[in-house]
Each structure stands twice: as C-alpha cells, then as structure tokens.
Design a protein around this motif. Sequence first.
Motif, PDB file in Angstrom:
ATOM      1  N   VAL A   1       0.569  -5.005  16.046  1.00  0.00           N
ATOM      2  CA  VAL A   1       1.545  -5.525  14.419  1.00  0.00           C
ATOM      3  C   VAL A   1       2.270  -6.233  13.892  1.00  0.00           C
ATOM      4  CG1 VAL A   1       2.557  -4.216  12.916  1.00  0.00           C
ATOM      5  CG2 VAL A   1       1.263  -2.812  14.322  1.00  0.00           C
ATOM      6  N   ALA A   2       3.573  -6.575  15.326  1.00  0.00           N
ATOM      7  CA  ALA A   2       3.783  -7.751  14.808  1.00  0.00           C
ATOM      8  C   ALA A   2       3.233  -8.750  14.552  1.00  0.00           C
ATOM      9  CB  ALA A   2       5.171  -7.779  15.877  1.00  0.00           C
ATOM     10  N   ARG A   3       2.312  -9.157  15.561  1.00  0.00           N
ATOM     11  CA  ARG A   3       1.467 -10.474  15.117  1.00  0.00           C
ATOM     12  C   ARG A   3       0.203 -10.506  14.782  1.00  0.00           C
ATOM     13  NH1 ARG A   3      -1.455  -9.935  20.285  1.00  0.00           N
ATOM     14  NH2 ARG A   3       0.182  -9.752  21.362  1.00  0.00           N
ATOM     15  N   ARG A   4      -0.288  -9.092  13.766  1.00  0.00           N
ATOM     16  CA  ARG A   4      -0.843  -9.258  12.722  1.00  0.00           C
ATOM     17  C   ARG A   4       0.071  -9.498  11.928  1.00  0.00           C
ATOM     18  NH1 ARG A   4      -6.074  -5.760  12.831  1.00  0.00           N
ATOM     19  NH2 ARG A   4      -7.144  -6.482  11.555  1.00  0.00           N
ATOM     20  N   ALA A   5       0.908  -9.178  11.242  1.00  0.00           N
ATOM     21  CA  ALA A   5       2.107  -9.338  10.554  1.00  0.00           C
ATOM     22  C   ALA A   5       2.354 -10.776  10.930  1.00  0.00           C
ATOM     23  CB  ALA A   5       2.966  -8.467  10.570  1.00  0.00           C
ATOM     24  N   GLY A   6       2.535 -11.526  11.434  1.00  0.00           N
ATOM     25  CA  GLY A   6       2.985 -12.825  11.811  1.00  0.00           C
ATOM     26  C   GLY A   6       4.781 -13.260  11.767  1.00  0.00           C
ATOM     27  N   THR A   7       5.164 -11.901  12.653  1.00  0.00           N
ATOM     28  CA  THR A   7       6.248 -11.610  12.598  1.00  0.00           C
ATOM     29  C   THR A   7       6.564 -10.916  13.997  1.00  0.00           C
ATOM     30  OG1 THR A   7       7.956 -10.415  11.611  1.00  0.00           O
ATOM     31  CG2 THR A   7       6.637  -9.031  11.651  1.00  0.00           C
ATOM     32  N   ASN A   8       7.666 -10.853  14.781  1.00  0.00           N
ATOM     33  CA  ASN A   8       8.182 -10.117  15.170  1.00  0.00           C
ATOM     34  C   ASN A   8       8.954  -8.894  15.721  1.00  0.00           C
ATOM     35  OD1 ASN A   8      11.059 -10.863  16.091  1.00  0.00           O
ATOM     36  ND2 ASN A   8      10.861 -12.263  15.277  1.00  0.00           N
ATOM     37  N   LYS A   9       9.111  -8.731  16.897  1.00  0.00           N
ATOM     38  CA  LYS A   9       9.013  -6.761  16.827  1.00  0.00           C
ATOM     39  C   LYS A   9      10.382  -6.324  16.148  1.00  0.00           C
ATOM     40  CE  LYS A   9       7.507  -6.487  21.449  1.00  0.00           C
ATOM     41  NZ  LYS A   9       7.455  -5.931  22.318  1.00  0.00           N
ATOM     42  N   ASN A  10      11.171  -8.105  16.157  1.00  0.00           N
ATOM     43  CA  ASN A  10      12.969  -7.877  15.544  1.00  0.00           C
ATOM     44  C   ASN A  10      13.048  -6.671  14.174  1.00  0.00           C
ATOM     45  OD1 ASN A  10      14.138  -7.765  17.857  1.00  0.00           O
ATOM     46  ND2 ASN A  10      14.059 -10.436  17.720  1.00  0.00           N
ATOM     47  N   ALA A  11      12.408  -7.627  14.063  1.00  0.00           N
ATOM     48  CA  ALA A  11      11.791  -7.291  12.291  1.00  0.00           C
ATOM     49  C   ALA A  11      11.773  -5.980  12.029  1.00  0.00           C
ATOM     50  CB  ALA A  11      10.797  -8.517  11.214  1.00  0.00           C
ATOM     51  N   ILE A  12      10.392  -5.178  13.096  1.00  0.00           N
ATOM     52  CA  ILE A  12       9.940  -4.237  12.598  1.00  0.00           C
ATOM     53  C   ILE A  12      10.777  -2.834  12.669  1.00  0.00           C
ATOM     54  CG2 ILE A  12       8.067  -2.410  13.788  1.00  0.00           C
ATOM     55  CD1 ILE A  12       6.269  -4.738  14.085  1.00  0.00           C
ATOM     56  N   TYR A  13      11.714  -2.917  14.300  1.00  0.00           N
ATOM     57  CA  TYR A  13      12.724  -2.297  14.415  1.00  0.00           C
ATOM     58  C   TYR A  13      13.860  -1.809  13.413  1.00  0.00           C
ATOM     59  CZ  TYR A  13      10.457  -0.900  18.740  1.00  0.00           C
ATOM     60  OH  TYR A  13       9.230  -0.924  20.486  1.00  0.00           O
ATOM     61  N   ARG A  14      13.906  -3.026  13.039  1.00  0.00           N
ATOM     62  CA  ARG A  14      14.975  -3.471  11.565  1.00  0.00           C
ATOM     63  C   ARG A  14      14.836  -2.143  10.633  1.00  0.00           C
ATOM     64  NH1 ARG A  14      15.168  -8.682  11.079  1.00  0.00           N
ATOM     65  NH2 ARG A  14      16.363  -8.875  13.053  1.00  0.00           N
ATOM     66  N   ARG A  15      12.914  -1.912  10.648  1.00  0.00           N
ATOM     67  CA  ARG A  15      13.118  -0.713   9.790  1.00  0.00           C
ATOM     68  C   ARG A  15      12.937  -0.128   9.746  1.00  0.00           C
ATOM     69  NH1 ARG A  15      12.271  -5.597   7.986  1.00  0.00           N
ATOM     70  NH2 ARG A  15      12.317  -6.639   6.007  1.00  0.00           N
ATOM     71  N   TRP A  16      11.933  -0.099  10.995  1.00  0.00           N
ATOM     72  CA  TRP A  16      11.347   1.856  11.059  1.00  0.00           C
ATOM     73  C   TRP A  16      12.096   1.649  12.726  1.00  0.00           C
ATOM     74  CZ3 TRP A  16       7.701  -1.837   9.140  1.00  0.00           C
ATOM     75  CH2 TRP A  16       7.330  -1.362   7.856  1.00  0.00           C
TER      76      TRP A  16
ATOM     77  N   ALA B   1      11.234  -6.633   0.976  1.00  0.00           N
ATOM     78  CA  ALA B   1      10.051  -5.861   0.637  1.00  0.00           C
ATOM     79  C   ALA B   1       8.813  -6.868   0.703  1.00  0.00           C
ATOM     80  CB  ALA B   1       9.989  -5.593  -1.446  1.00  0.00           C
ATOM     81  N   ALA B   2       8.260  -7.937   0.521  1.00  0.00           N
ATOM     82  CA  ALA B   2       7.420  -8.732   0.703  1.00  0.00           C
ATOM     83  C   ALA B   2       7.212  -9.057   2.666  1.00  0.00           C
ATOM     84  CB  ALA B   2       7.496  -9.926   0.644  1.00  0.00           C
ATOM     85  N   LEU B   3       8.347  -8.312   3.045  1.00  0.00           N
ATOM     86  CA  LEU B   3       7.812  -8.337   4.732  1.00  0.00           C
ATOM     87  C   LEU B   3       7.234  -7.158   4.965  1.00  0.00           C
ATOM     88  CD1 LEU B   3       7.321 -10.015   7.738  1.00  0.00           C
ATOM     89  CD2 LEU B   3      10.025  -9.433   7.476  1.00  0.00           C
ATOM     90  N   GLU B   4       8.581  -6.715   4.380  1.00  0.00           N
ATOM     91  CA  GLU B   4       8.204  -4.474   5.302  1.00  0.00           C
ATOM     92  C   GLU B   4       6.768  -4.526   4.616  1.00  0.00           C
ATOM     93  OE1 GLU B   4      11.019  -2.095   4.007  1.00  0.00           O
ATOM     94  OE2 GLU B   4       9.529  -0.529   3.618  1.00  0.00           O
ATOM     95  N   ARG B   5       5.928  -4.642   2.964  1.00  0.00           N
ATOM     96  CA  ARG B   5       4.649  -5.000   3.216  1.00  0.00           C
ATOM     97  C   ARG B   5       3.808  -5.566   4.075  1.00  0.00           C
ATOM     98  NH1 ARG B   5       6.663  -5.020  -2.465  1.00  0.00           N
ATOM     99  NH2 ARG B   5       6.395  -7.500  -1.980  1.00  0.00           N
ATOM    100  N   ALA B   6       4.161  -6.662   4.018  1.00  0.00           N
ATOM    101  CA  ALA B   6       3.071  -7.793   5.509  1.00  0.00           C
ATOM    102  C   ALA B   6       3.380  -5.941   6.475  1.00  0.00           C
ATOM    103  CB  ALA B   6       3.705  -8.602   6.047  1.00  0.00           C
TER     104      ALA B   6
ATOM    105  N   ARG C   1       6.795 -20.548   3.361  1.00  0.00           N
ATOM    106  CA  ARG C   1       7.947 -20.344   3.429  1.00  0.00           C
ATOM    107  C   ARG C   1       8.757 -18.796   3.759  1.00  0.00           C
ATOM    108  NH1 ARG C   1      11.870 -21.283  -0.510  1.00  0.00           N
ATOM    109  NH2 ARG C   1      12.082 -19.202  -0.967  1.00  0.00           N
ATOM    110  N   ARG C   2       9.498 -18.292   4.758  1.00  0.00           N
ATOM    111  CA  ARG C   2      10.406 -17.139   5.045  1.00  0.00           C
ATOM    112  C   ARG C   2       9.588 -16.006   4.228  1.00  0.00           C
ATOM    113  NH1 ARG C   2      14.795 -17.518   9.915  1.00  0.00           N
ATOM    114  NH2 ARG C   2      14.152 -18.749  10.600  1.00  0.00           N
ATOM    115  N   ARG C   3       9.379 -14.979   3.931  1.00  0.00           N
ATOM    116  CA  ARG C   3       9.678 -13.768   3.730  1.00  0.00           C
ATOM    117  C   ARG C   3      10.251 -12.959   4.419  1.00  0.00           C
ATOM    118  NH1 ARG C   3       4.028 -12.258   6.839  1.00  0.00           N
ATOM    119  NH2 ARG C   3       5.381 -12.992   8.292  1.00  0.00           N
ATOM    120  N   ARG C   4      11.179 -12.579   2.776  1.00  0.00           N
ATOM    121  CA  ARG C   4      12.569 -11.861   3.132  1.00  0.00           C
ATOM    122  C   ARG C   4      11.935 -10.139   2.362  1.00  0.00           C
ATOM    123  NH1 ARG C   4      16.707 -14.637   5.071  1.00  0.00           N
ATOM    124  NH2 ARG C   4      18.332 -12.577   4.555  1.00  0.00           N
TER     125      ARG C   4
END
Lengths: 202, 202
Positions: free
Chosen positions: B41-56, B14-19, B9-12
């Motif tokens: 980091v994105a690869r390891r977390a199984g996400t992409n950079k957009n999700a990272i830049y949305r938070r940091w 806080a769960a994604l942030e923790r990952a 399932r897509r993590r959304r």
Amino acid sequence: MTGDPAVRRRRRGAALERAILYAAVQELTESGYAGLTMDKVARRAGTNKNAIYRRWPNRTALGVAAYRELVSADPQLPDTGDLRSDALELLRRANRHWASPYGEILRDLMSSSGGAPELLAQLHDHPGDEDAVWLTVLGRAVARGEVHPEALHPRVATVAVALLRNEYSVRGTPSTPDSVIVEIVDEVYLPLVRHRGVFTGA
Amino acid sequence: MTGDPAVRRRRRGAALERAILYAAVQELTESGYAGLTMDKVARRAGTNKNAIYRRWPNRTALGVAAYRELVSADPQLPDTGDLRSDALELLRRANRHWASPYGEILRDLMSSSGGAPELLAQLHDHPGDEDAVWLTVLGRAVARGEVHPEALHPRVATVAVALLRNEYSVRGTPSTPDSVIVEIVDEVYLPLVRHRGVFTGA
DNA sequence: AATTTAAGGTACGAATCGTACCTTAATCGG
DNA sequence: CCGATTAAGGTACGATTCGTACCTTAAATT
C-alpha cells in the motif's frame, strides 16, 4: 529424544500423539490460541515439529483438536416438562460457554479456520450449541402437546442458538447478559414455535 | 518522495490520506485482504509506512477503512407494499453481498478484527445488513396494517438477517442458495412477525 | 527567521510457520 | 537373525511482513 538413554524409549504412534495433544491442551489452556505455537507444543511434548506435522496439517488443525479435547457437550439434556424452561437452560449453557475463556478460544479458532466449513463444523459441539439438542428439546414439546408438530423444523428449532451465536461472532460482544437470553427466548423463540401450526395462511 | 523534484510536491494531510486510502482500496480489490500488505500500500501510494501508521493504528484498521470505501449501503429500500416481497428482496441483497468477492473480504476482516466490537460494527453497512433497514421495512408493514404493532421489536425485525449471517460466519458456507433465503423468510420470519400480537398468553 | 510538524527514506528486530535434511531407534518382513 | 523400512528425534533455515526506530527534509506555523 533427550534424556537418560537408559531410561527413555522413543514413543511411537498413539503414545506420541497423546503426548502432543496433551501438550497442546496445556498450552491452549494457559496461553489461549494466540499463545499456542508449534515450537512450544513440540518442546512441551518432548518431541519436534516433524512429529506434529506428520499428524496435523497445520496449526489450526492442532488447535481445533486440542479444543475438542477440552470441551465436551453436556450429556444431560434439560427435561423440565416445560419448553420455556428447557430452552432457557440450554441457551444459558451455550451462553456460559461463549462467555468463558473457552469462548475466547472458540472465537479465535473460528477466525483462524478461515471460514472452512469442515473445521467450523468441529467447533460447535459445546453445551447447548448443537443443532440436534434443540431439535430434541422441541421434539419433546411436540410430544407433550405443547407445540404443534408443524413447529418441528430445523430452522425453527435452532433460531435461538443462531441468534446467540450472532451476538458473539458478528457483534463481538465478550459476554451476553441474561436479559438478552430471556429476550431471545420470550420474544422470538417461543412466539415462533407456539404460533407455527396455529395457521399458516398467506 | 521520489520523482522529479521540480514537479513533485509533498502531499500533506487529507491529500496524502486519500492517496493512501485509494491505494489500499486497489490492493484490497486486486488481492483481497490476505494480499493487502502495508508495504504494498505504501509503495502504491508513493509514501512510506510511517505515514500510514500515523493515520491507522494497524493493518486491520486500514483494511476496514478501505472496505468501507468500497461498499455502500443501497439507498433505495424495497417498498413493494407486501412484507414478504420486501423481506425477500432485502435478504437477497444481503446474500448477494456475502456471496460476492466483497463477502470474502468481509469475512477476512471479521476474522482479523479479533472480535473487537468497534471494528465489527463498522463492517455491517452493506446492502440488507443494517438492523435499521429491517426495522423500517417491518414498520411499514405495521403501518399498512399487515402486521400487529407488537411485532415491531428489534430482535424480531432482524431475525432473518441474523440467520443469514449465521450461515456465513458460523457455518462458513461460501454461498447460500436462494432456497435457504426463501426458507428463512417463509419458515421463520413471516410466521414470527405475523403471529406476534395475535396472542401472547403463556 | 526560527521552530515545529509531518512527509519521505531507510533499516531492522521479532516472531513463528512450515519445510528440508540428517541421524538413529524401533519395527517389520524374509 | 539381518536387512529394509518407517517414524522419531534433532537441527537449521527461508520466508514473510508487521510494526518500530531513526534520520533527513519540505512545508507550515509562530
């Protein structure tokens, strides 16, 4: 090199090195360290990057060399006959430097040096920052009988400037108010040097 | 996200942030700050950079967040009943941290922060480095009657740790021998706090 | 159900460092 | 003087990764 072949001779050795260094100084002054690029320096010096890398191993080293061309320690030590006045004057000199555009360049270079001691050691020759001048000033106070000889210890002599450095490098303050300068001298430096030697019982 | 669609399932939120943060912590631990890249980091977390830049906002901010996950201040303050012992223990804790792999990460982050006070302020919660603990320890010495109340001044309380910081950030030493720790405490810190309050005449 | 939001995926511009390689002027040494 | 050597001048490029843009789609909200 480009230009009228009938007029332009190739610069060699020291002449070329001076031209490069001068170009780097100008770039550093105009654009700070962040804006200092090897391409721009080469272009401005009318040479190419090979000549730069033949002399300086990397960008940081060139930046440090350019900074040192810009900055010189003040040859005149304060000698007011009073330790507090000397210390305040010295610390204010250091503070002026840290708070100036040169201070920002200094911080960037410190960062870029990656903690390499050889490079960092080259970055602390500016007014009021050298350990030696603090020892000299304190030595004079000892000679005047203002302070006991036991106070003449490198760590004691340099405590004030170490605290000032702490403000800029660890706290990241862009400038330090004069009240902090006075506080460092009156609350830490003078009590320390004046009471050392009075008694040191455990 | 890749993987078996029936299972993943897509993590959304806080769960994604923790990952992401967990992935960043692992990269920071394995490769240091220099080896920490947004791609990895994105690869390891199984996400992409957009999700990272949305938070940091940037790489530094992510690095700082990961570092803070790694490091926690020691909850137990030394309380030996003797100021010298407390101070030595505290300073040794700070020194151990600066001299450890975490210390190197800390230095790199300090560099990368570009002197930004908000970021730098987040980097000094490690054992023995917080100004507050030094005030507490000195406060206890005052309460024990070991030191005069006039010694309880923030700049005085923190002089030892400021000097230690100076070793690492300004001088660039990779580690500081215990003899320097003892010197800072015995030659600067203790003389200063013990003699303040004795008399402060000009 | 329609709309909104954030996650997942892909692609790429930008910037500059440092290196490689070539040509050529200038110096050095026999 | 001439050949060898050296460094200057010129050009090109790989490498790297950050940060941004844009698209699709799942999930939450209205």
